[in-house]
Design an enzyme around this catalytic site. Structure first.
Site, PDB file in Angstrom:
ATOM      1  N   GLN A 149      64.318  40.121 -16.506  1.00 40.06           N
ATOM      2  CA  GLN A 149      64.260  38.706 -16.873  1.00 40.06           C
ATOM      3  C   GLN A 149      63.239  37.956 -16.024  1.00 40.06           C
ATOM      4  OE1 GLN A 149      68.056  37.515 -18.040  1.00 40.06           O
ATOM      5  NE2 GLN A 149      67.621  35.346 -18.143  1.00 40.06           N
ATOM      6  N   SER A 201      67.020  45.462 -13.731  1.00 42.63           N
ATOM      7  CA  SER A 201      68.151  44.716 -14.289  1.00 42.63           C
ATOM      8  C   SER A 201      68.314  45.022 -15.778  1.00 42.63           C
ATOM      9  CB  SER A 201      67.987  43.218 -14.004  1.00 42.63           C
ATOM     10  OG  SER A 201      69.164  42.509 -14.308  1.00 42.63           O
ATOM     11  N   LEU A 202      68.096  44.041 -16.669  1.00 41.49           N
ATOM     12  CA  LEU A 202      68.235  44.329 -18.106  1.00 41.49           C
ATOM     13  C   LEU A 202      67.293  45.460 -18.524  1.00 41.49           C
ATOM     14  CD1 LEU A 202      65.945  43.319 -20.471  1.00 41.49           C
ATOM     15  CD2 LEU A 202      66.318  41.206 -19.227  1.00 41.49           C
ATOM     16  N   GLN A 211      76.269  47.189 -12.063  1.00 42.69           N
ATOM     17  CA  GLN A 211      74.986  46.492 -11.971  1.00 42.69           C
ATOM     18  C   GLN A 211      75.109  44.987 -12.212  1.00 42.69           C
ATOM     19  OE1 GLN A 211      72.561  45.439 -14.932  1.00 42.69           O
ATOM     20  NE2 GLN A 211      71.048  47.065 -14.716  1.00 42.69           N
ATOM     21  N   ARG A 240      75.600  40.900 -23.011  1.00 43.04           N
ATOM     22  CA  ARG A 240      75.403  40.804 -21.556  1.00 43.04           C
ATOM     23  C   ARG A 240      74.889  39.416 -21.183  1.00 43.04           C
ATOM     24  NH1 ARG A 240      71.110  42.106 -17.867  1.00 43.04           N
ATOM     25  NH2 ARG A 240      71.785  43.215 -15.976  1.00 43.04           N
ATOM     26  N   HIS A 254      73.812  39.050 -10.596  1.00 40.16           N
ATOM     27  CA  HIS A 254      73.922  40.102  -9.587  1.00 40.16           C
ATOM     28  C   HIS A 254      74.613  39.643  -8.306  1.00 40.16           C
ATOM     29  CE1 HIS A 254      71.614  42.767 -12.116  1.00 40.16           C
ATOM     30  NE2 HIS A 254      70.677  41.845 -12.224  1.00 40.16           N
TER      31      HIS A 254
END
Length: 311
Positions: A9, A94-95, A252, A119, A203
């Protein structure tokens, strides 16, 4: 050895994927499938904006994934370059970890889009707007960032969310704690603290409700076999076990993205060439972390063609 890596992101921008869609049927098919699966014209938001709609977490996450997978499909279908044949490992920020798993066949494109939409929605819903925040620390190593987070917490959540590279660490937590951290940067020998324009504190422990939502979703749609091993965000270690991947994807959501350590670990595993598909963000972080490696970041048709000729 070669690793294919995928952005997270913050890499989204209006106009993303438009040129690829105009030039390639393979790219258009990716965007059409994602639109159909999600029941929205995400590709139109990607192409035309408005920017505030694209930046919404629930749109940005599937959009960034779709753009990267479209880039991969152009490379594979239009230029005959197989990621599995040319690569040794995958990783994503991440994503981007979901994108990486889609790229190696652990998730279908449709399932990846659905999971990332959920998500994004779950992360947004986990913390009321205005209660959480994130800040990038520039000129901070992990030790300084950790000490700052502990000093600023004062009973609230304030923790390292992303260890991106040797000079950039991101904190996440309660807004007041993040504001305290920004005010304390100089005392901790850190050059600058910059508040990030995000809609939720990713996170960190505040994301626990989103982790629960993803645990349920991934139990219903578990990852399948991986055609290449993944270096996972929360362990900075290699895995090919679908059950472990499923567990790590849940961890995560609240866990630290150990990108700097992942870059070093991939380099130590023998990777000399890192190829970032669909962005120009995580490649430079890898270069700053792993040092003597080759980085190729690919976004445009011309860059895809040049990569296909080079490998």
């Amino acid at each position: 050895m070669r690793a294919f890596v995928f952005p997270g992101q913050g890499s989204q921008k209006v106009g993303m994927g438009a040129d690829l869609a105009d030039a390639s049927t393979a790219a258009r098919e990716v965007f059409q499938e994602v639109d159909e699966v999600l029941g929205q014209h995400l590709s139109r938001i990607m192409r035309e904006g408005p920017e505030d709609q694209l930046t919404l977490t629930e749109n940005a996450q599937p959009a960034i994934m779709a753009n990267a997978i479209a880039t991969l499909r152009v490379l594979e279908k239009d230029f005959g370059v197989s990621l599995v044949e040319k690569g040794d490992f995958v990783a994503g920020h991440s994503l981007g970890e979901y994108t990486a798993l889609c790229a190696v066949g652990a998730f279908s494109l449709a399932d990846t889009a659905r999971l990332l939409k959920l998500r994004g929605q779950s992360m947004q819903a986990a913390v009321p707007v205005g209660q959480g925040a994130m800040a990038a620390l520039l000129g901070a190593d992990i030790a300084k960032a950790t000490a700052l987070a502990e000093a600023a917490a004062e009973g609230q959540v304030c923790s390292v969310a992303n260890d991106n590279d040797p000079g950039q660490v991101v904190l996440s937590g309660h807004r007041e704690a993040i504001e305290r951290a920004i005010a304390l940067v100089k005392e901790h020998g850190i050059k600058r603290g910059v508040s990030l324009p995000v809609s939720a504190p990713f996170h960190c422990a505040l994301m626990a409700p989103a982790a629960d939502a993803m645990a349920e979703a991934l139990a219903a749609t578990p990852p399948g076999a991986l055609r290449l091993p993944l270096f996972a965000n929360v362990t900075a270690a290699m895995t090919s076990d679908p059950a472990e991947v499923q567990r790590l994807l849940v961890e995560q959501v609240t866990g630290r993205v150990r990108w700097r350590e992942s870059a070093i670990a991939m380099h130590e595993a023998g990777v000399q060439h890192f190829i970032e598909l669909g962005g120009k963000v995580v490649g430079p972080m890898i270069k700053r972390s792993a040092g003597d490696v080759e980085i190729t970041s690919v976004v445009t048709m011309e860059e895809i063609e040049a990569l296909a000729k080079a490998i």
